[in-house]
Design an enzyme around this catalytic site. Structure first.
Site, PDB file in Angstrom:
ATOM      1  N   GLU A  95       0.862  -1.179   0.000  1.00  0.00           N
ATOM      2  CA  GLU A  95       0.000   0.000   0.000  1.00  0.00           C
ATOM      3  C   GLU A  95       0.903   1.234   0.000  1.00  0.00           C
ATOM      4  OE1 GLU A  95      -3.859  -0.562   2.437  1.00  0.00           O
ATOM      5  OE2 GLU A  95      -2.401  -1.884   3.396  1.00  0.00           O
TER       6      GLU A  95
ATOM      7  N   LYS B  90       0.392   4.576   2.237  1.00  0.00           N
ATOM      8  CA  LYS B  90       0.428   4.576   3.695  1.00  0.00           C
ATOM      9  C   LYS B  90       1.535   5.487   4.195  1.00  0.00           C
ATOM     10  CE  LYS B  90      -1.652   0.388   5.559  1.00  0.00           C
ATOM     11  NZ  LYS B  90      -1.403  -0.836   6.356  1.00  0.00           N
TER      12      LYS B  90
END
Length: 434
Positions: free
Chosen positions: A319, A322
């Site tokens: 991800e 993040k």
């Protein structure tokens, strides 16, 4: 004739393991799908990727209509998450919960199967003091909303290991006493409705707080001396089991011995900042590969032997949006181009990692009453098995992961090439009980 009898006996003994490893998917292995990224593959590509693996379950942190539609033609089951931001609405009224279900859940049933909804993620330790008082009411309202339309769906919530005030030794596992007013009613709700207790143990964080070489081996399922729980007398060969059993002890102490435990998240980053000890590709491969092998062995934990806990590995992809340290963006098993970050044996086209490290499993084997050590050490089936060219019994020798001084119940551990990683040691028919 004697050789044939040995071969038939070994085949019968190994058959359950062969069925496990040749299965198209494994019910106890799932993966998390985070969406804090701007480079995720298309939903259809993700669905095809999952079908090419032995992963049977996907956990979503929030409803994703496109991905749910893409999974409709697969056999992947979904744990559907309710984000923390939706808790105030769900807790406000049963009508609001019914509206949420009508928009985000019911249109996609029955395919993909959605057996479980996780209401909130680590809400009790989120840092937002408004969430804990809302959590149970949100769960109750959603349960009521589904009572007629989808009563088979279980409702739970996910906790971090921070709900525990103590986890070492595992037998002393306990929840923070100040959480009792909120947590106890939630546990009663789970018990009354047959829902699991979901939690996120991370051996990586345990190693980060104690970065010694012996701790790393213990966390990575690598050979190590093991750690004995002085109260229970149980020996632990890895941190994952120790953390899971600490949760079990905490639940037992609270009076909920029958609550099932589901591991909602666990994983290891393959990259980190210079001050993040242990974050590397080799360690990530060792942990996740060891975890998969451990789950496939069906050994269970010392306190809960013989059954693998349903476990969702974090995560399918990185991800990249993040915030925080580099490790937060480096847990993905696959890259955006769908290639493996590293191989842990999940692909249906491969039987395992290129260089799997045998996990140091030591099941709680108990010598059957009336059986002598001489019988175990000299058992003909064990001797026959270890003489075969496809079997490697060196793990039972001094320095091996299942070596037991003076022989005993673990002397017959087998390592089979092709389908098996390392089989648990309690296979001697009628001589050993687990």
């Amino acid at each position: 004739m004697e050789k044939t009898q040995h071969q038939l006996l070994l085949l019968l003994l190994l058959a359950p393991f062969l069925l496990i490893f040749s299965a198209r998917s494994e019910s106890f292995i799932g993966v998390n799908y985070g969406e804090e990224a701007d480079n995720l593959p298309s939903p259809d590509s993700t669905a095809k990727l999952l079908q090419s693996t032995s992963i049977s379950k996907l956990r979503l942190y929030r409803p994703d209509a496109d991905l749910l539609r893409a999974l409709a033609s697969t056999d992947i089951s979904v744990v559907l998450g309710v984000p923390n931001s939706d808790l105030p609405s769900l807790a406000s009224s049963p009508t609001a919960a019914a509206s949420w279900a009508s928009s985000n859940l019911l249109p996609y049933l029955p395919s993909p199967p959605i057996p479980l909804i996780a209401v909130g993620n680590e809400a009790l330790n989120s840092g937002d003091p408004s969430l804990p008082p809302l959590l149970l009411t949100a769960m109750q309202n959603l349960h009521s909303a589904l009572s007629s339309s989808a009563p088979q769906i279980k409702i739970s919530t996910v906790h971090s290991m921070a709900v525990l005030s103590q986890s070492d030794p595992p037998s002393a596992g306990a929840f923070h006493s100040d959480l009792a007013p909120v947590l106890t009613p939630i546990l009663h709700f789970l018990q009354d409705n047959g829902s699991p207790f979901m939690i996120n143990p991370y051996p990586f964080f345990a190693y980060r707080s104690d970065p010694r070489p012996e701790t790393l081996a213990f966390c990575l399922f690598e050979p190590n001396p093991g750690r004995v729980d002085p109260a229970s007398g149980l020996t632990y060969s890895n941190m994952f089991d120790a953390q899971v059993d600490a949760v079990r002890s905490a639940l037992d102490t609270m009076g909920f011995p029958n609550l099932e435990i589901v591991i909602a998240e666990t994983g290891w980053p393959y990259r980190g900042d210079p001050d993040e000890a242990g974050a590397s590709v080799d360690n990530a491969r060792a942990f996740n590969g060891g975890l998969v092998a451990h789950l496939r062995s069906m050994v269970g934990t010392p306190k809960m032997p013989g059954k693998s806990v349903d476990t969702y590995i974090f995560a399918l992809y990185d991800e990249d949006l993040k915030t925080g340290p580099t490790s937060e963006r480096s847990f993905g098993l696959y890259r955006p181009d769908l290639t493996m970050t590293y191989d842990i044996g999940l692909s249906k086209s491969s039987s395992g990692p290129a260089n799997p490290a045998p996990p140091a499993e030591r099941p709680a084997c108990v010598q059957s009453p009336g059986t002598t050590s001489a019988q175990l050490q000299g058992n003909a089936n064990s001797s026959y098995a270890c003489q075969q060219p496809s079997v490697d019994c060196t793990v039972t020798l001094p320095g091996g992961g299942c070596f037991v001084p003076n022989g005993g119940a673990c002397d017959a551990l087998l390592s089979m090439k092709v389908f098996l990683y390392w089989i648990g040691c309690c296979y001697l028919l009628r001589l050993v009980e687990t």
